[in-house]
Design a protein around this motif. Structure first.
Motif, PDB file in Angstrom:
ATOM      1  N   VAL A  25       0.871  -1.177   0.000  1.00  0.00           N
ATOM      2  CA  VAL A  25       0.000   0.000   0.000  1.00  0.00           C
ATOM      3  C   VAL A  25       0.907   1.225   0.000  1.00  0.00           C
ATOM      4  CG1 VAL A  25      -1.895  -1.169   1.195  1.00  0.00           C
ATOM      5  CG2 VAL A  25      -0.209   0.105   2.522  1.00  0.00           C
ATOM      6  N   SER A  26       0.338   2.394  -0.164  1.00  0.00           N
ATOM      7  CA  SER A  26       1.137   3.621  -0.190  1.00  0.00           C
ATOM      8  C   SER A  26       1.604   4.000   1.211  1.00  0.00           C
ATOM      9  CB  SER A  26       0.324   4.773  -0.774  1.00  0.00           C
ATOM     10  OG  SER A  26      -0.674   5.176   0.150  1.00  0.00           O
ATOM     11  N   SER A  27       2.620   4.845   1.262  1.00  0.00           N
ATOM     12  CA  SER A  27       3.107   5.347   2.554  1.00  0.00           C
ATOM     13  C   SER A  27       2.015   6.119   3.285  1.00  0.00           C
ATOM     14  CB  SER A  27       4.338   6.231   2.362  1.00  0.00           C
ATOM     15  OG  SER A  27       5.426   5.457   1.922  1.00  0.00           O
ATOM     16  N   VAL A  28       1.208   6.865   2.553  1.00  0.00           N
ATOM     17  CA  VAL A  28       0.104   7.616   3.168  1.00  0.00           C
ATOM     18  C   VAL A  28      -0.864   6.656   3.847  1.00  0.00           C
ATOM     19  CG1 VAL A  28      -1.888   9.090   2.662  1.00  0.00           C
ATOM     20  CG2 VAL A  28       0.311   9.546   1.576  1.00  0.00           C
ATOM     21  N   THR A  29      -1.142   5.532   3.197  1.00  0.00           N
ATOM     22  CA  THR A  29      -2.029   4.531   3.791  1.00  0.00           C
ATOM     23  C   THR A  29      -1.393   3.929   5.040  1.00  0.00           C
ATOM     24  OG1 THR A  29      -3.065   4.056   1.677  1.00  0.00           O
ATOM     25  CG2 THR A  29      -3.254   2.356   3.372  1.00  0.00           C
ATOM     26  N   VAL A  30      -0.083   3.687   5.012  1.00  0.00           N
ATOM     27  CA  VAL A  30       0.608   3.159   6.195  1.00  0.00           C
ATOM     28  C   VAL A  30       0.470   4.139   7.353  1.00  0.00           C
ATOM     29  CG1 VAL A  30       2.841   2.512   7.190  1.00  0.00           C
ATOM     30  CG2 VAL A  30       2.206   1.693   4.907  1.00  0.00           C
ATOM     31  N   TRP A  31       0.690   5.432   7.109  1.00  0.00           N
ATOM     32  CA  TRP A  31       0.531   6.442   8.171  1.00  0.00           C
ATOM     33  C   TRP A  31      -0.880   6.369   8.765  1.00  0.00           C
ATOM     34  CZ3 TRP A  31       4.602   8.521  10.252  1.00  0.00           C
ATOM     35  CH2 TRP A  31       5.741   8.778   9.491  1.00  0.00           C
ATOM     36  N   ARG A  32      -1.869   6.271   7.892  1.00  0.00           N
ATOM     37  CA  ARG A  32      -3.262   6.195   8.345  1.00  0.00           C
ATOM     38  C   ARG A  32      -3.495   4.934   9.176  1.00  0.00           C
ATOM     39  NH1 ARG A  32      -7.314   3.635   6.315  1.00  0.00           N
ATOM     40  NH2 ARG A  32      -6.421   3.320   4.260  1.00  0.00           N
ATOM     41  N   LEU A  33      -2.942   3.810   8.730  1.00  0.00           N
ATOM     42  CA  LEU A  33      -3.102   2.552   9.452  1.00  0.00           C
ATOM     43  C   LEU A  33      -2.366   2.557  10.794  1.00  0.00           C
ATOM     44  CD1 LEU A  33      -2.803   0.093   6.428  1.00  0.00           C
ATOM     45  CD2 LEU A  33      -4.884   0.656   7.722  1.00  0.00           C
ATOM     46  N   LEU A  34      -1.236   3.245  10.857  1.00  0.00           N
ATOM     47  CA  LEU A  34      -0.526   3.392  12.133  1.00  0.00           C
ATOM     48  C   LEU A  34      -1.364   4.193  13.119  1.00  0.00           C
ATOM     49  CD1 LEU A  34       3.072   4.126  10.808  1.00  0.00           C
ATOM     50  CD2 LEU A  34       2.352   2.080  12.067  1.00  0.00           C
ATOM     51  N   ASN A  35      -1.886   5.312  12.655  1.00  0.00           N
ATOM     52  CA  ASN A  35      -2.685   6.190  13.525  1.00  0.00           C
ATOM     53  C   ASN A  35      -3.998   5.567  13.962  1.00  0.00           C
ATOM     54  OD1 ASN A  35      -1.317   8.750  14.057  1.00  0.00           O
ATOM     55  ND2 ASN A  35      -1.175   8.837  11.840  1.00  0.00           N
ATOM     56  N   SER A  36      -4.524   4.655  13.151  1.00  0.00           N
ATOM     57  CA  SER A  36      -5.775   3.986  13.526  1.00  0.00           C
ATOM     58  C   SER A  36      -5.513   2.664  14.244  1.00  0.00           C
ATOM     59  CB  SER A  36      -6.644   3.762  12.285  1.00  0.00           C
ATOM     60  OG  SER A  36      -6.000   2.852  11.405  1.00  0.00           O
ATOM     61  N   SER A  37      -4.250   2.391  14.565  1.00  0.00           N
ATOM     62  CA  SER A  37      -3.835   1.193  15.309  1.00  0.00           C
ATOM     63  C   SER A  37      -4.040  -0.108  14.553  1.00  0.00           C
ATOM     64  CB  SER A  37      -4.555   1.107  16.665  1.00  0.00           C
ATOM     65  OG  SER A  37      -4.315   2.264  17.419  1.00  0.00           O
ATOM     66  N   LYS A  38      -4.185  -0.046  13.253  1.00  0.00           N
ATOM     67  CA  LYS A  38      -4.351  -1.266  12.455  1.00  0.00           C
ATOM     68  C   LYS A  38      -3.024  -1.997  12.295  1.00  0.00           C
ATOM     69  CE  LYS A  38      -8.703  -0.604  10.906  1.00  0.00           C
ATOM     70  NZ  LYS A  38      -9.505  -0.295  12.053  1.00  0.00           N
ATOM     71  N   ILE A  39      -1.935  -1.250  12.098  1.00  0.00           N
ATOM     72  CA  ILE A  39      -0.594  -1.827  12.020  1.00  0.00           C
ATOM     73  C   ILE A  39       0.074  -1.548  13.364  1.00  0.00           C
ATOM     74  CG2 ILE A  39       1.687  -1.688  10.938  1.00  0.00           C
ATOM     75  CD1 ILE A  39       0.313  -0.909   8.328  1.00  0.00           C
ATOM     76  N   PRO A  40       0.578  -2.580  14.041  1.00  0.00           N
ATOM     77  CA  PRO A  40       1.186  -2.365  15.359  1.00  0.00           C
ATOM     78  C   PRO A  40       2.485  -1.572  15.270  1.00  0.00           C
ATOM     79  CG  PRO A  40       1.507  -4.632  14.652  1.00  0.00           C
ATOM     80  CD  PRO A  40       0.614  -3.979  13.631  1.00  0.00           C
ATOM     81  N   ALA A  41       2.634  -0.621  16.169  1.00  0.00           N
ATOM     82  CA  ALA A  41       3.838   0.217  16.221  1.00  0.00           C
ATOM     83  C   ALA A  41       3.841   0.957  17.547  1.00  0.00           C
ATOM     84  CB  ALA A  41       3.859   1.197  15.058  1.00  0.00           C
ATOM     85  N   HIS A  42       4.887   1.752  17.746  1.00  0.00           N
ATOM     86  CA  HIS A  42       5.050   2.502  18.989  1.00  0.00           C
ATOM     87  C   HIS A  42       5.252   3.967  18.653  1.00  0.00           C
ATOM     88  CE1 HIS A  42       5.511  -1.248  21.207  1.00  0.00           C
ATOM     89  NE2 HIS A  42       6.029  -1.667  20.067  1.00  0.00           N
ATOM     90  N   ARG A  43       4.528   4.829  19.354  1.00  0.00           N
ATOM     91  CA  ARG A  43       4.648   6.268  19.174  1.00  0.00           C
ATOM     92  C   ARG A  43       5.513   6.796  20.316  1.00  0.00           C
ATOM     93  NH1 ARG A  43       3.754   9.708  14.896  1.00  0.00           N
ATOM     94  NH2 ARG A  43       3.356  11.750  15.720  1.00  0.00           N
ATOM     95  N   ILE A  44       6.736   7.189  19.990  1.00  0.00           N
ATOM     96  CA  ILE A  44       7.660   7.717  20.977  1.00  0.00           C
ATOM     97  C   ILE A  44       8.069   9.105  20.508  1.00  0.00           C
ATOM     98  CG2 ILE A  44       9.894   7.438  22.120  1.00  0.00           C
ATOM     99  CD1 ILE A  44       9.524   4.407  21.786  1.00  0.00           C
TER     100      ILE A  44
END
Length: 144
Positions: A25-44
């Motif tokens: 998917v596009s980087s923009v979609t990845v950002w959206r998925l990160l912010n919506s907690s669909k893709i697991p990650a850590h916000r530091i």
């Protein structure tokens, strides 16, 4: 499903571009998925820290799981007291950024200074990962 050889070609900490390539998917979609907690990650601080191990677990779950437990097997080879050098690898950031985050308290529970060196207990780093995870029920995305 990609095998272990597929995942071995990626670094421990993934960039948004690498996640976009993995998910196709596009980087923009990845950002959206990160912010919506669909893709697991850590916000530091102001950055996303995306661990290959978590993305792999998410992908292997069919990317349908609402919350993926934060695996920490990648910490097994590290000593109990993490140094700046360890943190730069674990966070995928420069020493300058890690020093800035330590000084600002962004790596809370924060490390401590011993002379001119910073140290952080591995157990504190695990707590940091738990607290900063977008899979944590208290996580609030920035709406991007």
């Amino acid at each position: 499903m990609p095998d272990e050889n597929y995942w071995m070609r990626f670094p421990q900490v993934l960039s948004v571009a690498e996640v976009a390539g993995i998910t196709r998917v596009s980087s923009v979609t990845v950002w959206r998925l990160l912010n919506s907690s669909k893709i697991p990650a850590h916000r530091i601080a102001d950055a996303w820290i995306i661990y290959k191990e978590e993305v792999q677990a998410w992908a292997e779950s069919g990317a349908e799981s609402s919350k993926v437990h934060s695996p920490t097997r990648f910490l097994e080879g590290y000593p109990e007291e993490l140094t700046i050098e360890d943190l730069t690898v674990l966070l995928g950031k420069t020493q300058q950024t890690v020093y800035k985050w330590l000084a600002a308290g962004s790596l809370a529970p924060t490390g401590w200074r011993v002379g001119r060196k910073w140290l952080l207990h591995k157990s504190s780093f695990i707590v940091l990962l738990e607290n900063s995870s977008n899979q944590n029920g208290d996580f609030v995305g920035d709406g991007a």
